[in-house]
Design a protein around this motif. Structure first.
Motif, PDB file in Angstrom:
ATOM      1  N   LYS A 194       0.965  -1.413  -0.312  1.00 55.46           N
ATOM      2  CA  LYS A 194      -0.021  -0.174   0.265  1.00 55.46           C
ATOM      3  C   LYS A 194       0.855   1.269   0.417  1.00 55.46           C
ATOM      4  CE  LYS A 194      -0.861   2.541   3.715  1.00 55.46           C
ATOM      5  NZ  LYS A 194      -1.403   3.083   4.428  1.00 55.46           N
ATOM      6  N   LEU A 195       0.932   2.272  -0.316  1.00 57.71           N
ATOM      7  CA  LEU A 195       0.644   3.714  -0.723  1.00 57.71           C
ATOM      8  C   LEU A 195       0.231   4.265  -0.234  1.00 57.71           C
ATOM      9  CD1 LEU A 195       2.963   3.629  -2.826  1.00 57.71           C
ATOM     10  CD2 LEU A 195       1.469   2.519  -3.350  1.00 57.71           C
ATOM     11  N   GLU A 217     -10.337   5.631   3.704  1.00 58.72           N
ATOM     12  CA  GLU A 217      -9.833   6.111   2.369  1.00 58.72           C
ATOM     13  C   GLU A 217     -10.416   5.861   1.011  1.00 58.72           C
ATOM     14  OE1 GLU A 217      -5.865   5.874   3.358  1.00 58.72           O
ATOM     15  OE2 GLU A 217      -5.817   7.872   3.625  1.00 58.72           O
ATOM     16  N   GLU A 261      -9.458   4.455  -2.250  1.00 61.05           N
ATOM     17  CA  GLU A 261      -7.977   4.242  -3.194  1.00 61.05           C
ATOM     18  C   GLU A 261      -9.178   3.114  -4.269  1.00 61.05           C
ATOM     19  OE1 GLU A 261      -5.178   3.491  -1.430  1.00 61.05           O
ATOM     20  OE2 GLU A 261      -4.937   4.411   0.419  1.00 61.05           O
ATOM     21  N   GLU A 313      -9.159   1.240   1.949  1.00 61.18           N
ATOM     22  CA  GLU A 313      -8.462   1.430   2.917  1.00 61.18           C
ATOM     23  C   GLU A 313      -8.865   1.448   3.988  1.00 61.18           C
ATOM     24  OE1 GLU A 313      -3.970   2.808   3.126  1.00 61.18           O
ATOM     25  OE2 GLU A 313      -3.635   1.370   4.380  1.00 61.18           O
TER      26      GLU A 313
HETATM   27 MG    MG Z   1      -4.278   4.282   2.686  1.00 64.61          MG
END
Ligand code: MG
Ligand code: 0L1
Length: 263
Positions: free
Chosen positions: A62-63, A107, A109, A140
Motif C-alpha cells: 500500500k502507498l 480512505e 483507493e 483502506e
Molecule cells: Mg491509504
C-alpha cells in the motif's frame, strides 16, 4: 541500521502490542528522535516478519502520503509504502468490527491486481499498467497506533503506514483503455457524500504511485510478485467512522465498494 538491534525489536514489540491491545501509544520518535527513514523501514520489515511468524501472509503493498496536500501537511516530499497482510482483508459482505481497532479512518483507493512479477529501478507507470491484470475500487481502513494520529514520517513508516484493514470491490476491470487519472471518486458515509476526488490525486496518476513503490523496492532487490494487490494511495482525505456507520466508495468505471461497521 545504526539503531541498535535491540532498540529496533523493542519498537516492534511496542507497536505490535499497541495494535493487539487496541490502544494508542506515544510516537516512537519521542524516545528515538533521530530515527531515520531507512531505520524506520528496517523496523517496518521486522514488524512484518514478526506478523508472518504469527501466521499472517503478505498479500501486497500500500502507498501512503501520495497526495501533495498530505505531503505538505506533513512537511515531506515523498510518499511512503507499507505492506498488506491477509488478516487485513475484509470481505465486502462481512461487517468490520470497530472494537478490533483504535480510531479507524476510511480512505478511497484504487486496487491494482498484479498479473506478472515486476522488479527494477527504472519502472514507469506504463510498466505497471502492462502487468496489471485488473483495477478495482477499494476502501483502506487506516488505524495509526499513535495518539491522535500524530506522528513524524519515520514514526508512520515504522508503524507499517497505519495499515489496518482493506476492502476490495467485486468489479474488476482491465486497465487497458481506462484513463485512471481522470476517473472521479465519491466517498459517502451513511448515504451522505463525504469526500470527492479523482485518480490524479495520487502523484498525478495511480500507476505512477505504484511505479514509485516498485522502484523503492527495487533499490533493495525486491519487487512485486504475480498475484499481489497494491493499493494506490488515498484519492481523497480520510474520514473517521464508528460502529453503525456505512461507508461506500464509487469510482467512475470501477463500480462501488462498501464497508459496514459494527461494535
Ligand atoms: Mg491509504
Ligand atoms: O494509507 C495512507 O495514506 C496512510 C498513510 C499514513 C498517514 C496516516 O495515517 O494518515
Amino acid at each position: 541500521m545504526t539503531l541498535a538491534q535491540d532498540a529496533g525489536m523493542e519498537i516492534v514489540d511496542y507497536l505490535l502490542s499497541a495494535e493487539k491491545e487496541r490502544r494508542e501509544v506515544v510516537k516512537v520518535t519521542e524516545k528515538y528522535p533521530d530515527l531515520t527513514f531507512a531505520e524506520a523501514y528496517v523496523i517496518q520489515e521486522k514488524l512484518l516478519e514478526r506478523k508472518e511468524q504469527e501466521g499472517a501472509r503478505r498479500m501486497g503493498l500500500k502507498l501512503g502520503l501520495t497526495s501533495k496536500a498530505k505531503q505538505e501537511m506533513m512537511g515531506v516530499h515523498e510518499a511512503i509504502y507499507g505492506y498488506l497482510t491477509d488478516d487485513m482483508l475484509v470481505p465486502e459482505w462481512q461487517p468490520l468490527s470497530t472494537g478490533q481497532l483504535i480510531h479507524p479512518k476510511a480512505e478511497p483507493e484504487m486496487a491494482f491486481f498484479i498479473g506478472e512479477d515486476l522488479q527494477g529501478t527504472g519502472i514507469t507507470a506504463e510498466d505497471v499498467l502492462a502487468v496489471t491484470r485488473y483495477v478495482a475500487a477499494a476502501i483502506e481502513v487506516i488505524d495509526s497506533r499513535y495518539l491522535d494520529f500524530k506522528f513524524t514520517l519515520a514514526d508512520v513508516i515504522a508503524d507499517n503506514c497505519s495499515s489496518a484493514r482493506f476492502v476490495v470491490g467485486s468489479k474488476w476491470v482491465s486497465p487497458v483503455g481506462l484513463d485512471l487519472a481522470n476517473l472521479g471518486v465519491v466517498m459517502s458515509k451513511n448515504g451522505e457524500v463525504a469526500t470527492v476526488g479523482a485518480g490524479a490525486a495520487v502523484l498525478g496518476h495511480p500507476a505512477t504511485s505504484v511505479a514509485w513503490a516498485v522502484n523503492k523496492l527495487g533499490e533493495q532487490g525486491k519487487g512485486l510478485r504475480k498475484g499481489q494487490i497494491v493499493l494506490s494511495g488515498a484519492l481523497t482525505e480520510a474520514i473517521a467512522f464508528e460502529a453503525g456507520d456505512h461507508i461506500s466508495v464509487a469510482v467512475d468505471g470501477l463500480g462501488s465498494v462498501s464497508l459496514s461497521c459494527r461494535e
